[in-house]
Design a protein around this motif. Structure first.
Motif, short mmCIF file in Angstrom:
data_model
loop_
_atom_site.label_atom_id
_atom_site.label_comp_id
_atom_site.label_asym_id
_atom_site.label_seq_id
_atom_site.Cartn_x
_atom_site.Cartn_y
_atom_site.Cartn_z
N GLN A 109 -29.17 -10.41 22.40
CA GLN A 109 -30.77 -10.13 21.54
C GLN A 109 -31.56 -9.99 22.76
N LEU A 110 -31.92 -8.56 22.42
CA LEU A 110 -33.16 -8.75 23.53
C LEU A 110 -34.85 -9.09 22.89
N CYS A 111 -35.38 -10.40 24.08
CA CYS A 111 -36.64 -11.12 22.68
C CYS A 111 -37.84 -11.06 24.23
N ALA A 112 -39.01 -11.27 23.27
CA ALA A 112 -40.46 -11.33 24.00
C ALA A 112 -40.98 -12.40 23.60
N ARG A 113 -42.23 -12.86 24.17
CA ARG A 113 -43.24 -13.50 23.34
C ARG A 113 -43.89 -12.72 21.99
N ARG A 114 -44.40 -13.81 21.18
CA ARG A 114 -45.04 -12.99 20.04
C ARG A 114 -46.24 -12.50 20.96
N ALA A 115 -46.56 -12.85 21.95
CA ALA A 115 -48.38 -12.66 22.06
C ALA A 115 -48.24 -10.96 22.79
N GLY A 116 -46.96 -10.33 23.07
CA GLY A 116 -46.91 -8.83 23.50
C GLY A 116 -46.28 -8.57 24.95
N LEU A 117 -46.50 -8.04 25.60
CA LEU A 117 -45.78 -7.33 26.86
C LEU A 117 -47.01 -6.24 27.66
N SER A 118 -46.65 -6.70 29.04
CA SER A 118 -47.47 -5.19 29.52
C SER A 118 -47.23 -3.64 29.10
N PRO A 119 -48.04 -3.28 29.67
CA PRO A 119 -47.23 -1.97 29.52
C PRO A 119 -45.78 -1.58 29.97
N SER A 120 -45.78 -1.93 31.74
CA SER A 120 -44.28 -2.24 31.62
C SER A 120 -42.99 -3.01 31.48
N GLY A 121 -43.61 -3.71 31.09
CA GLY A 121 -42.89 -5.01 29.80
C GLY A 121 -42.30 -4.12 28.95
N LEU A 122 -43.80 -3.37 28.07
CA LEU A 122 -43.54 -2.70 27.45
C LEU A 122 -42.62 -1.50 27.52
N ALA A 123 -42.39 -0.86 29.01
CA ALA A 123 -41.99 0.20 28.98
C ALA A 123 -39.85 -0.03 28.71
N LEU A 124 -39.80 -0.83 30.05
CA LEU A 124 -38.79 -1.52 29.78
C LEU A 124 -38.03 -1.62 28.57
N ALA A 125 -38.59 -2.82 27.63
CA ALA A 125 -37.92 -2.66 26.64
C ALA A 125 -37.71 -1.81 25.63
N ASN A 126 -38.57 -1.06 25.89
CA ASN A 126 -38.02 0.13 25.21
C ASN A 126 -37.12 0.81 25.53
N HIS A 127 -37.17 0.70 27.06
CA HIS A 127 -35.83 1.65 27.64
C HIS A 127 -34.59 1.21 27.21
N LEU A 128 -35.03 -0.35 26.49
CA LEU A 128 -33.02 -1.27 26.73
C LEU A 128 -32.96 -1.05 25.56
N THR A 129 -33.64 -1.02 24.33
CA THR A 129 -33.60 -0.96 22.61
C THR A 129 -32.41 -0.15 22.75
N GLY A 130 -32.54 1.04 23.04
CA GLY A 130 -31.49 1.66 22.25
C GLY A 130 -30.10 1.41 22.90
N PRO A 131 -29.80 1.38 24.40
CA PRO A 131 -28.67 0.78 24.58
C PRO A 131 -28.02 -0.24 24.01
N ILE A 132 -28.99 -1.40 23.94
CA ILE A 132 -28.15 -3.00 23.39
C ILE A 132 -27.60 -1.98 21.53
N ARG A 133 -28.19 -1.60 20.78
CA ARG A 133 -28.38 -1.38 19.32
C ARG A 133 -27.49 -0.71 19.59
N ALA A 134 -26.65 0.07 20.49
CA ALA A 134 -25.94 0.90 20.60
C ALA A 134 -24.42 -0.07 21.03
N LEU A 135 -24.40 -1.48 21.60
CA LEU A 135 -22.51 -1.47 21.57
C LEU A 135 -22.57 -2.69 19.79
N SER A 136 -23.71 -2.25 19.58
CA SER A 136 -22.83 -3.59 18.61
C SER A 136 -21.49 -3.07 17.58
N ASP A 137 -20.51 -3.94 17.03
CA ASP A 137 -19.47 -3.51 16.80
C ASP A 137 -19.18 -3.67 15.05
N PHE A 138 -20.70 -4.18 14.36
CA PHE A 138 -21.00 -4.00 12.96
C PHE A 138 -21.60 -2.73 12.33
#
Length: 319
Positions: free
Chosen positions: A290-319
């Motif tokens: 799981q990729l997680c963050a605080r509910r208060a939100g991320l800085s623009p830099s943090g959001l950019a990295l989170a968006n970049h990680l989202t696709g590769p993490i989901r692609a790992l799923s075996d189910f």
């Protein structure tokens, strides 16, 4: 020469219509007049002459080929076509404003810093090529990468110590938002020259003749393995370690078989030294990355990295 027919003249005029998407001033006048119900009131708010508002609306009606307002003794009222255009124009303006906001954030990404807490296996086997790709897009964003247990990674983000956490099976009482997840089967990492390497799946009993390289009790996966290992009787592992990287290195050298998820091995060569095989007895078990963050939100830099990680993490799923 004969004059063109009325129908042909109409087609010619339609072909010369400017595309409505370029009529931003006209759309603004239209939306303001529709909201206020008056050409004069719209002119006062926009600080232009009423005749200018009327010209913009006329231009827009010509572009659309439809009457947008019904002229009343006092004020104006949207026609049926006007109501349709008002809804879609208003939604388009919202999307443009959002795009402008995102672009502003992106322009602020020339510099920044993001802190990540994750497990050793994710840090060594998953993140490096993705972060390298991220730096191609944002070369001046600095990262702070801290390796720890999954539970500590999640707690560190909840306490404000880190921006992002990537770990396995976040406890339900941790107040973080899950940005991406992947369910991973548990299997064995087997040396490529092992006799089991060509099988599609294996049983734990198949591993009894092999030298086992197992995680210690500090790694959560070991608690899933223990009941099965006890049923197999007395097993003396060749190696026990709290480091997934250490176990994988020994497995790659042909020293034994390790049991983990597929993310626990970095296959950086064209000819991988180990093969991953699902273990049948563990088929009903899985670990959720799981990729997680605080509910208060991320800085623009943090959001950019989170968006970049989202696709590769989901692609790992075996189910």
């Amino acid at each position: 020469m004969a004059k063109p027919s009325t129908a042909r003249r109409s087609q010619s005029r339609q072909g010369e219509r400017p595309h409505p998407s370029f009529l931003t001033s006209a759309v603004n006048c239209f939306l303001t007049a529709a909201r206020l119900g008056s050409i004069r009131a719209a002119a006062d708010q926009l600080h232009i002459a009423p005749s200018a508002v009327s010209r913009h609306i006329t231009k827009l009606e010509a572009a659309l080929g439809a009457v947008l307002f019904e002229r009343l003794p006092r004020g104006i009222r949207l026609s049926s076509a006007g109501e349709v255009f008002f809804y879609h124009a208003r939604e388009s303006i919202k999307q443009i404003d959002r795009a402008r906001s995102l672009i502003t954030d992106m322009q602020g990404l020339k510099r920044g810093q993001v802190s990540i807490a994750t497990t050793e296996s994710v840090a060594t086997a998953f993140l490096p090529p993705i972060v390298a790709e991220f730096w191609q897009l944002y070369p001046d964003i600095a990262l702070s990468l801290h390796t720890t247990r999954s539970s500590s990674a999640f707690a560190g983000v909840a306490d404000g110590e880190f921006d992002l956490a990537i770990g396995f099976d976040m406890p339900p009482d941790v107040p973080l938002q899950i940005l991406a997840s992947a369910k991973l089967v548990i299997g064995a990492w087997i040396p490529k020259d092992h006799k089991l390497a060509r099988a599609r799946s294996i049983k734990l009993t198949d591993l009894l003749e092999s030298k086992l390289l197992l995680p210690d009790q500090s790694i959560k996966l070991r608690s899933l393995l223990n009941p099965h290992l006890r049923r197999l009787g007395t097993i003396e592992p060749r190696l026990i370690s709290n480091s997934t990287s250490v176990l994988q290195l020994f497995s790659a050298l042909g020293c034994g078989v390790s049991v983990f998820t597929k993310i626990d091995a970095a296959q950086t060569t064209e000819e991988p030294s180990t093969a991953f095989l699902p273990v049948k007895e563990l088929a009903r078990h899985s670990q959720t990355l799981q990729l997680c963050a605080r509910r208060a939100g991320l800085s623009p830099s943090g959001l950019a990295l989170a968006n970049h990680l989202t696709g590769p993490i989901r692609a790992l799923s075996d189910f």
